[in-house]
Structures are given as structure tokens and as C-alpha cells.
Scaffold this motif. Structure first.
Motif, PDB file in Angstrom:
ATOM      1  N   GLY A  10     -10.571   2.728   1.962  1.00 35.19           N
ATOM      2  CA  GLY A  10     -10.494   1.319   2.347  1.00 35.19           C
ATOM      3  C   GLY A  10     -10.494   1.265   3.862  1.00 35.19           C
ATOM      4  N   SER A  11     -11.066   0.209   4.439  1.00 39.75           N
ATOM      5  CA  SER A  11     -11.196   0.181   5.896  1.00 39.75           C
ATOM      6  C   SER A  11     -11.371  -1.254   6.371  1.00 39.75           C
ATOM      7  N   THR A  12     -10.574  -1.669   7.338  1.00 40.03           N
ATOM      8  CA  THR A  12     -10.668  -3.043   7.842  1.00 40.03           C
ATOM      9  C   THR A  12     -11.578  -3.139   9.058  1.00 40.03           C
ATOM     10  N   THR A  13     -11.429  -2.208  10.000  1.00 37.63           N
ATOM     11  CA  THR A  13     -12.261  -2.281  11.210  1.00 37.63           C
ATOM     12  C   THR A  13     -13.262  -1.132  11.309  1.00 37.63           C
ATOM     13  N   GLY A  14     -13.435  -0.394  10.225  1.00 39.77           N
ATOM     14  CA  GLY A  14     -14.532   0.574  10.165  1.00 39.77           C
ATOM     15  C   GLY A  14     -14.197   2.007  10.545  1.00 39.77           C
ATOM     16  N   MET A  15     -12.979   2.245  11.039  1.00 42.33           N
ATOM     17  CA  MET A  15     -12.681   3.613  11.491  1.00 42.33           C
ATOM     18  C   MET A  15     -12.544   4.574  10.317  1.00 42.33           C
ATOM     19  N   THR A  16     -11.864   4.155   9.282  1.00 46.79           N
ATOM     20  CA  THR A  16     -11.720   5.020   8.104  1.00 46.79           C
ATOM     21  C   THR A  16     -13.082   5.221   7.437  1.00 46.79           C
ATOM     22  N   GLU A  17     -13.900   4.181   7.485  1.00 48.27           N
ATOM     23  CA  GLU A  17     -15.257   4.300   6.944  1.00 48.27           C
ATOM     24  C   GLU A  17     -16.057   5.345   7.722  1.00 48.27           C
ATOM     25  N   PRO A  60      -6.001   3.742   5.936  1.00 45.96           N
ATOM     26  CA  PRO A  60      -5.340   3.433   7.208  1.00 45.96           C
ATOM     27  C   PRO A  60      -4.057   2.632   6.957  1.00 45.96           C
ATOM     28  N   THR A  61      -3.167   2.646   7.938  1.00 45.86           N
ATOM     29  CA  THR A  61      -1.945   1.827   7.871  1.00 45.86           C
ATOM     30  C   THR A  61      -2.129   0.606   8.763  1.00 45.86           C
ATOM     31  N   TRP A  62      -1.681  -0.539   8.284  1.00 46.78           N
ATOM     32  CA  TRP A  62      -1.837  -1.786   9.032  1.00 46.78           C
ATOM     33  C   TRP A  62      -0.510  -2.535   9.114  1.00 46.78           C
ATOM     34  N   ASN A  63      -0.397  -3.378  10.128  1.00 47.19           N
ATOM     35  CA  ASN A  63       0.681  -4.390  10.206  1.00 47.19           C
ATOM     36  C   ASN A  63       2.094  -3.831  10.063  1.00 47.19           C
ATOM     37  N   TYR A  64       2.409  -2.839  10.865  1.00 45.63           N
ATOM     38  CA  TYR A  64       3.757  -2.257  10.897  1.00 45.63           C
ATOM     39  C   TYR A  64       4.145  -1.689   9.534  1.00 45.63           C
ATOM     40  N   GLY A  65       3.405  -0.676   9.140  1.00 43.41           N
ATOM     41  CA  GLY A  65       3.781   0.066   7.943  1.00 43.41           C
ATOM     42  C   GLY A  65       3.317  -0.523   6.630  1.00 43.41           C
ATOM     43  N   GLY A  98       0.596   3.230  19.469  1.00 44.46           N
ATOM     44  CA  GLY A  98       0.841   1.805  19.237  1.00 44.46           C
ATOM     45  C   GLY A  98       1.919   1.551  18.188  1.00 44.46           C
ATOM     46  N   TYR A  99       1.999   2.436  17.185  1.00 43.90           N
ATOM     47  CA  TYR A  99       2.902   2.204  16.045  1.00 43.90           C
ATOM     48  C   TYR A  99       3.673   3.471  15.678  1.00 43.90           C
ATOM     49  N   PRO A 100       4.410   4.042  16.672  1.00 42.64           N
ATOM     50  CA  PRO A 100       5.037   5.350  16.447  1.00 42.64           C
ATOM     51  C   PRO A 100       6.081   5.370  15.336  1.00 42.64           C
ATOM     52  N   GLU A 101       6.663   4.216  15.027  1.00 42.23           N
ATOM     53  CA  GLU A 101       7.692   4.186  13.969  1.00 42.23           C
ATOM     54  C   GLU A 101       7.091   4.036  12.581  1.00 42.23           C
ATOM     55  N   TYR A 102       5.801   3.799  12.531  1.00 41.97           N
ATOM     56  CA  TYR A 102       5.165   3.524  11.230  1.00 41.97           C
ATOM     57  C   TYR A 102       3.914   4.381  11.041  1.00 41.97           C
ATOM     58  N   TYR A 103       3.845   5.502  11.769  1.00 44.09           N
ATOM     59  CA  TYR A 103       2.590   6.256  11.775  1.00 44.09           C
ATOM     60  C   TYR A 103       2.224   6.704  10.355  1.00 44.09           C
ATOM     61  N   LEU A 104       1.087   6.248   9.880  1.00 41.10           N
ATOM     62  CA  LEU A 104       0.525   6.664   8.575  1.00 41.10           C
ATOM     63  C   LEU A 104       1.402   6.294   7.377  1.00 41.10           C
ATOM     64  N   ASP A 105       2.262   5.317   7.548  1.00 40.07           N
ATOM     65  CA  ASP A 105       3.147   4.950   6.436  1.00 40.07           C
ATOM     66  C   ASP A 105       2.383   4.702   5.136  1.00 40.07           C
TER      67      ASP A 105
HETATM   68  C1  LIG Z   1      -2.621  -5.135  13.935  1.00 45.45           C
HETATM   69  C2  LIG Z   1      -2.606  -3.645  13.719  1.00 45.45           C
HETATM   70  C3  LIG Z   1      -1.538  -3.064  13.064  1.00 45.45           C
HETATM   71  C4  LIG Z   1      -1.480  -1.668  12.883  1.00 45.45           C
HETATM   72  N1  LIG Z   1      -0.369  -1.098  12.300  1.00 45.45           N
HETATM   73  C5  LIG Z   1      -0.287   0.245  12.217  1.00 45.45           C
HETATM   74  C6  LIG Z   1       0.882   0.871  11.679  1.00 45.45           C
HETATM   75  O1  LIG Z   1       1.842   0.217  11.263  1.00 45.45           O
HETATM   76  N2  LIG Z   1       0.912   2.233  11.616  1.00 45.45           N
HETATM   77  C7  LIG Z   1      -0.124   3.014  12.061  1.00 45.45           C
HETATM   78  O2  LIG Z   1      -0.035   4.241  11.983  1.00 45.45           O
HETATM   79  N3  LIG Z   1      -1.262   2.451  12.563  1.00 45.45           N
HETATM   80  C8  LIG Z   1      -1.358   1.096  12.650  1.00 45.45           C
HETATM   81  N4  LIG Z   1      -2.498   0.527  13.163  1.00 45.45           N
HETATM   82  C9  LIG Z   1      -3.618   1.376  13.584  1.00 45.45           C
HETATM   83  C10 LIG Z   1      -4.699   1.451  12.513  1.00 45.45           C
HETATM   84  O3  LIG Z   1      -4.227   2.134  11.368  1.00 45.45           O
HETATM   85  C11 LIG Z   1      -5.908   2.204  13.070  1.00 45.45           C
HETATM   86  O4  LIG Z   1      -6.503   1.437  14.080  1.00 45.45           O
HETATM   87  C12 LIG Z   1      -6.914   2.588  12.029  1.00 45.45           C
HETATM   88  O5  LIG Z   1      -7.814   3.507  12.592  1.00 45.45           O
HETATM   89  C13 LIG Z   1      -7.668   1.400  11.466  1.00 45.45           C
HETATM   90  O6  LIG Z   1      -8.510   1.855  10.438  1.00 45.45           O
HETATM   91  P1  LIG Z   1      -9.688   0.950   9.829  1.00 45.45           P
HETATM   92  O7  LIG Z   1     -10.607   0.592  10.973  1.00 45.45           O
HETATM   93  O8  LIG Z   1     -10.363   1.836   8.851  1.00 45.45           O
HETATM   94  O9  LIG Z   1      -9.063  -0.252   9.218  1.00 45.45           O
HETATM   95  C14 LIG Z   1      -2.556  -0.860  13.340  1.00 45.45           C
HETATM   96  C15 LIG Z   1      -3.654  -1.474  13.984  1.00 45.45           C
HETATM   97  C16 LIG Z   1      -3.677  -2.835  14.182  1.00 45.45           C
HETATM   98  C17 LIG Z   1      -4.870  -3.441  14.895  1.00 45.45           C
END
Ligand SMILES: Cc1cc2nc3c(=O)[nH]c(=O)nc-3n(C[C@H](O)[C@H](O)[C@H](O)COP(=O)(O)O)c2cc1C
Length: 174
Positions: A10-17, A60-65, A98-105
């Protein structure tokens, strides 16, 4: 039952893709293994993933874990699947700076869920060389799967991928 390896992400901004496509390329060029990356959003029924006994899953992890949006929906849809006998290697993307407390949650949360349904995991990866505060993807001194960081350490991704695939592909093909 299919003997090949399923590669889903799954990928929102394409990096995992992009990483999934790199995995496809490395598997073909270095291991002679053909993989077809499939975005989970393209599955009519997410349970179709489990036509495969051996899987590589990218999350990927998004939005604080939290789960990435598509994974959040899929996790719910597959929650009744019996995963006994499924062998899974996971790769996770996050941002240590950017998200050291939630890395890869989310990778840890997905692993916990799929393990509770009977799956087992290969491809654990040392935390050595990483810099973060906490992660649900940890199992002792290892991540449950490959830890990637395209935001803070993109230059390390190729080598990490090659090393990890050399470790997991022979096990998945065995
Ligand atoms: C709004 C936002 C929230 C994020 N939250 C986290 C997080 O909680 N933990 C983490 O490890 N990375 C977090 N990330 C970093 C994303 O996981 C990282 O950019 C990832 O490569 C996105 O993958 P995608 O493009 O496949 O969606 C966050 C990025 C954004 C923009």
C-alpha cells in the motif's frame, strides 16, 4: 495453491510503490525470480492475497503511528482469514527524523495482527545503524521486517534491499 511469491503493498505518496518496483527488478536481475508488485487498492477482494502461501508485504506508517489508508481498510477486510502456514516477509517505510517515536509502527501493527491470525514471519532486520526513539516494529534488537527510510536515508535503500532480498528470497522459494 500457488507456489510463487505474492508481492503486495500500500502506498500514499508512491515511495513504497517505488520500493516494490525495485524489489521486482532486483529479484529478476540478481535471483532470476519473477515477482509482480500489486497495489492492495487494486485487489477486488484483499483476501485474494492469500492465494499465495509466501508473501512479501510493503507498508508505510502514516499520521503518528497509524496504518497507511489503504492498509487500514484491508486489515479490517482480511481480519477473519486463517493464515496458518502463510510465511510473510515484510518491508516498512517510515521517517526516523520526522517521526522518531513512531518509526515503522504500522509494520509492527500489521505483523501483530497477521501473527494472531496464524502467519509466521521471516526477514527480521537488525536495528544497528538506525536512529529512532521507539517503534512497534521491534522484536528485541530486530525489526520484524526490513526497515527503510526514504525520507532521511534514501541513499541506504538499495544496499539494504539487496541484502535483505538475498536473505529472504531463498527462504521464500524453499
Ligand atoms: C503526515 C505524515 C505522517 C507520517 N507519519 C509517520 C509515522 O508516524 N511514522 C513513520 O515512521 N513515518 C511517518 N511518515 C513517513 C512516511 O511513512 C514516509 O514518508 C513513507 O515513505 C511514505 O510512504 P508512501 O509514499 O508509500 O505512502 C509520515 C509522513 C507524513 C507525510
Amino acid at each position: 495453491m500457488n507456489q510463487e511469491i505474492g508481492l503486495f503493498y500500500g502506498s500514499t505518496t508512491g515511495m513504497t510503490e517505488d520500493v516494490a518496483f525495485s524489489i521486482e527488478r532486483i529479484a529478476q536481475e540478481k535471483h532470476g525470480i519473477t515477482l509482480t508488485p500489486i497495489n492492495i487498492i487494486d485487489l477486488d477482494n484483499p483476501n485474494d492475497m492469500f492465494a499465495y502461501n509466501r508473501l512479501i508485504l510493503g507498508i508505510p506508517t502514516w499520521n503518528y503511528g497509524e496504518y497507511q489508508d489503504d492498509w487500514e481498510i484491508v486489515v479490517e477486510q482480511i481480519s477473519n482469514a486463517d493464515l496458518k502456514g502463510k510465511v510473510i516477509a515484510m518491508f516498512g517505510l517510515g521517517d526516523q527524523v520526522g517521526y522518531p517515536e513512531y518509526y515503522l509502527d504500522a509494520m509492527g501493527m500489521l505483523a501483530d495482527q497477521l501473527r494472531a491470525q496464524g502467519a509466521s514471519f521471516i526477514g527480521q532486520w537488525s536495528i544497528e545503524g538506525y536512529n529512532f526513539e521507539s517503534s512497534k516494529a521491534l522484536q528485541g534488537q530486530h525489526f520484524i521486517g526490513l526497515a527503510l527510510d526514504e525520507d532521511s536515508e534514501p541513499e541506504k535503500t538499495s544496499e539494504r534491499l539487496e541484502q535483505w532480498l538475498a536473505q529472504v528470497l531463498p527462504q521464500l522459494m524453499a
